[in-house]
Design an enzyme around this catalytic site. Structure first.
Site, PDB file in Angstrom:
ATOM      1  N   ARG A  67       0.821  -1.224   0.000  1.00  0.00           N
ATOM      2  CA  ARG A  67       0.000   0.000   0.000  1.00  0.00           C
ATOM      3  C   ARG A  67       0.842   1.256   0.000  1.00  0.00           C
ATOM      4  NH1 ARG A  67      -4.844  -0.853   4.244  1.00  0.00           N
ATOM      5  NH2 ARG A  67      -5.645  -2.793   3.399  1.00  0.00           N
ATOM      6  N   ASP A 110      -4.293  -1.871  -2.824  1.00  0.00           N
ATOM      7  CA  ASP A 110      -4.856  -2.600  -1.702  1.00  0.00           C
ATOM      8  C   ASP A 110      -5.216  -4.007  -2.198  1.00  0.00           C
ATOM      9  OD1 ASP A 110      -6.364  -3.686   0.259  1.00  0.00           O
ATOM     10  OD2 ASP A 110      -7.835  -2.050   0.385  1.00  0.00           O
ATOM     11  N   LYS A 166       3.707 -18.846   9.320  1.00  0.00           N
ATOM     12  CA  LYS A 166       3.207 -18.673  10.667  1.00  0.00           C
ATOM     13  C   LYS A 166       3.272 -17.204  11.066  1.00  0.00           C
ATOM     14  CE  LYS A 166       6.332 -19.381  14.056  1.00  0.00           C
ATOM     15  NZ  LYS A 166       7.245 -18.238  14.153  1.00  0.00           N
ATOM     16  N   HIS A 196      10.283 -22.367   8.114  1.00  0.00           N
ATOM     17  CA  HIS A 196      11.596 -22.197   7.483  1.00  0.00           C
ATOM     18  C   HIS A 196      12.657 -23.135   8.054  1.00  0.00           C
ATOM     19  CE1 HIS A 196      12.468 -19.463  10.878  1.00  0.00           C
ATOM     20  NE2 HIS A 196      13.734 -19.612  10.588  1.00  0.00           N
ATOM     21  N   LYS A 200      16.283 -25.641   6.222  1.00  0.00           N
ATOM     22  CA  LYS A 200      17.696 -25.543   6.618  1.00  0.00           C
ATOM     23  C   LYS A 200      18.462 -26.767   6.118  1.00  0.00           C
ATOM     24  CE  LYS A 200      16.853 -22.609  10.647  1.00  0.00           C
ATOM     25  NZ  LYS A 200      17.611 -21.379  10.563  1.00  0.00           N
ATOM     26  N   GLU A 234      18.303 -19.001  21.518  1.00  0.00           N
ATOM     27  CA  GLU A 234      18.521 -17.711  20.846  1.00  0.00           C
ATOM     28  C   GLU A 234      19.149 -16.716  21.815  1.00  0.00           C
ATOM     29  OE1 GLU A 234      15.631 -16.687  17.584  1.00  0.00           O
ATOM     30  OE2 GLU A 234      14.293 -17.351  19.169  1.00  0.00           O
ATOM     31  N   HIS A 258       8.582 -25.031  14.764  1.00  0.00           N
ATOM     32  CA  HIS A 258       9.961 -25.431  14.453  1.00  0.00           C
ATOM     33  C   HIS A 258      10.411 -26.665  15.253  1.00  0.00           C
ATOM     34  CE1 HIS A 258       9.874 -21.717  12.403  1.00  0.00           C
ATOM     35  NE2 HIS A 258      10.274 -20.936  13.370  1.00  0.00           N
ATOM     36  N   LYS A 358      14.614 -17.177  24.432  1.00  0.00           N
ATOM     37  CA  LYS A 358      15.288 -15.960  23.955  1.00  0.00           C
ATOM     38  C   LYS A 358      16.242 -15.482  25.036  1.00  0.00           C
ATOM     39  CE  LYS A 358      12.222 -14.603  20.388  1.00  0.00           C
ATOM     40  NZ  LYS A 358      12.788 -15.268  19.237  1.00  0.00           N
TER      41      LYS A 358
HETATM   42  C1  BG6 Z   1      10.802 -17.377  13.855  1.00  0.00           C
HETATM   43  C2  BG6 Z   1      10.352 -16.888  15.192  1.00  0.00           C
HETATM   44  O1  BG6 Z   1       9.854 -18.267  13.315  1.00  0.00           O
HETATM   45  O2  BG6 Z   1      12.044 -18.067  13.994  1.00  0.00           O
HETATM   46  C3  BG6 Z   1      11.399 -15.976  15.812  1.00  0.00           C
HETATM   47  O3  BG6 Z   1       9.133 -16.164  15.035  1.00  0.00           O
HETATM   48  C4  BG6 Z   1      12.731 -16.669  15.865  1.00  0.00           C
HETATM   49  O4  BG6 Z   1      11.020 -15.565  17.130  1.00  0.00           O
HETATM   50  C5  BG6 Z   1      13.093 -17.250  14.501  1.00  0.00           C
HETATM   51  O5  BG6 Z   1      13.709 -15.722  16.268  1.00  0.00           O
HETATM   52  C6  BG6 Z   1      14.334 -18.123  14.594  1.00  0.00           C
HETATM   53  O6  BG6 Z   1      14.730 -18.485  13.309  1.00  0.00           O
HETATM   54  P1  BG6 Z   1      16.266 -18.735  12.988  1.00  0.00           P
HETATM   55  O7  BG6 Z   1      16.287 -19.252  11.590  1.00  0.00           O
HETATM   56  O8  BG6 Z   1      16.948 -17.407  13.160  1.00  0.00           O
HETATM   57  O9  BG6 Z   1      16.744 -19.720  14.010  1.00  0.00           O
END
Ligand code: BG6
Length: 510
Positions: A67, A110, A166, A196, A200, A234, A258, A358
């Protein structure tokens, strides 16, 4: 021409890495939310790398829809500046960018408006023979109106695929509602749900390791494996997306998708072949074997935490509720550890320990398969206790697979204790195996060539939610509060107790 630029040019001219074995892809790719964070941080860098690696045809069209009032030139400048700072783009070449940018077209409109999309179709997407991939890089709240608009603009054809990411709901019910909106208009096989982690490289290699070699299969069961640990640790916090994260928490943000997908790949039976249905069926079976947790099990087997101020890698960092954009108080968990069981013949009695959080001490992800101790030691005290063989499949920061074995120290000392040695099974140094595409490159590539193997089917997402909902509802009913842990630590001490109670330890990143 610098060597690096030369290398980039050469890659496109002569074919390179995984592109040498594939046809250049040619389709229409529409990115809705084309100016958003996901598109800029992940999608354009991945597409650029695919271009540099000679995977995309010069006929390919990328239509970015958003937009924001930007001219074509302003939009391209934005994309370029993100590519230049993207870690996924190893070498930025101005020449490759010049070529790649000709594929991109920016349209300000839009996407929930059917007439606007119809105009786009007439201007850019007339050729119904070309595959059309529509990437919804938008919040799920607007999936329904966008899908409706795509339909009324006649962009829903048998060769249209829709890609979503997601969060797909925050429980089973809301997932089913979102999914209904998608599948009301698209067939299940047209819907590509991205996790994702499945893109990997090491995750892919886990499949090769398990199913392209014979030596592991006889050991891959409860007779030889003592426990499995999956850690996604993380160092980063929730800053920058606090509000979103606070709605989700670690269980919904990481475990439901994941970590459970990694568990599936580690635990699933060998599929009959690599066809998408066979692989997804096996993953689904694992999810449906996850033992539901009652109140007692949740109390015993789950730990949640929230970080307080501390230091990560020597740098002071704020607590969760002191992050930018945070509220002063929150019950959201930034850490989860739990013990799960897969109730089937292969895994009976083998605990799966999962943890993610985290602002932990290190940024790393791995799956550790810990084997049982030898049944009878002929080495007496020379074989120290607590030295099981371990297969360590590390996803990041380094993509490695290693095997820990006990070995004799060379020499004549008959009493010298045995030593643990690590056999490096890594593939990253072997140039014959090519360079590693990042997860989004692989996944975009697969959507464009219509291969859904690495995407998650609706019944898998539903089953994962079912299990997660069971745990979350007990947390809610008992008013479970996250335990504080200091940023830069390994999480709440109860997470260590969770596994120590069973006479085991978390495998720490060395
Ligand atoms: C995402 C989460 O799906 O994956 C994030 O929403 C997270 O909170 C991320 O940081 C981690 O992905 P990667 O590939 O950096 O380990």
């Amino acid at each position: 021409m610098s060597f690096l630029l030369y290398a980039v040019t050469l890659a496109r001219d002569s074919g390179n890495t995984f592109a040498t074995r594939v046809n250049r892809l040619n389709c229409d790719l529409v990115i809705i939310g084309g100016d958003g964070d996901l598109a800029l941080r992940k999608l354009y860098p991945a597409l650029y790398c695919l271009w540099v690696n000679d995977c995309l045809s010069a006929e390919m069209r990328i239509l970015a829809i958003a937009r924001r009032d930007l001219s074509q030139q302003e939009f391209l400048e934005r994309v370029r500046s993100w590519l230049e700072k993207s870690k996924a783009v190893k070498v930025f070449s101005a020449q490759a960018w010049e070529e790649f940018s000709t594929l991109i077209h920016y349209a300000m409109l839009d996407a929930t408006c059917g007439d606007a999309l119809d105009q786009v179709r007439r201007d850019h997407l007339q050729d119904t023979q070309r595959d059309l991939v529509v990437y919804l890089a938008t919040p799920p709240q607007i999936f329904a109106p966008i899908c409706g608009a795509l339909e009324s603009a006649q962009l829903v054809r048998p060769n249209t695929r829709i890609v979503v990411e997601k969060p797909l709901g925050d429980d089973r019910e809301s997932f089913l509602a979102i999914n209904h909106q998608l599948t009301r208009i698209f067939d299940e096989q047209q819907v590509y749900r991205i996790d994702h982690y499945l893109g990997k490289e090491t995750v892919q290699n886990l499949l090769a390791l398990r199913f392209a070699n014979t030596f592991l299969e006889p050991l891959w069961n409860n007779k030889y494996i003592d426990n499995v640990q999956i850690t996604v640790s993380e160092a980063i916090g929730a800053s920058g997306r606090w509000e979103f994260y606070d709605e989700a928490g670690a269980m919904r943000d990481m475990v439901q998708n994941h970590l459970l997908q990694l568990l599936c790949l580690a635990a699933m039976e060998p599929p009959a072949h690599l066809e998408p249905t066979a692989v997804r069926n096996e993953k689904l079976k694992v999810l449906s074997c996850l033992r539901p947790m009652d109140d007692h099990a949740v109390r015993e087997n789950t730990v949640i935490g929230q970080y307080t101020a501390g230091a990560v890698a020597g740098e002071p960092v704020p607590g969760y509720c002191e992050e930018e954009g945070a509220q002063a108080q929150s019950d959201t968990e930034t850490f989860v550890a739990l013990k799960a069981h897969v109730d089937n013949w292969r895994w009976a009695g083998v605990p799966f320990y999962l943890r993610t959080g985290k602002r932990l001490s290190r940024q790393y992800s791995e799956i550790v398969i810990e084997f049982k101790q030898v049944a009878h030691s002929i080495f007496g005290t020379r074989l120290p206790a607590g030295t099981p063989n371990r297969l360590i499949i590390r996803l990041q920061p380094d993509e490695t697979i290693s095997l820990e074995l006990m070995n004799k120290v060379a020499g004549l000392d008959a009493n010298a204790p045995l030593r643990k040695v690590t056999l490096d099974l890594s593939f990253s140094q072997d140039s014959a195996l090519g360079t590693t595409p990042d997860a989004y490159q692989r996944l975009l590539f697969d959507v464009m060539r219509n291969n859904p193997t690495l995407f998650v089917r609706a019944d898998e997402v539903e089953e994962a939610w079912k299990w997660v909902d069971g745990i979350q509802s007990v947390w809610q009913a008992m008013g479970k509060q996250p335990e504080p842990y200091t940023a830069g630590s390994w999480g709440p001490s109860r997470a260590i107790a969770l596994i120590a109670r069973d006479g085991r330890n978390w495998h720490e990143y060395p």
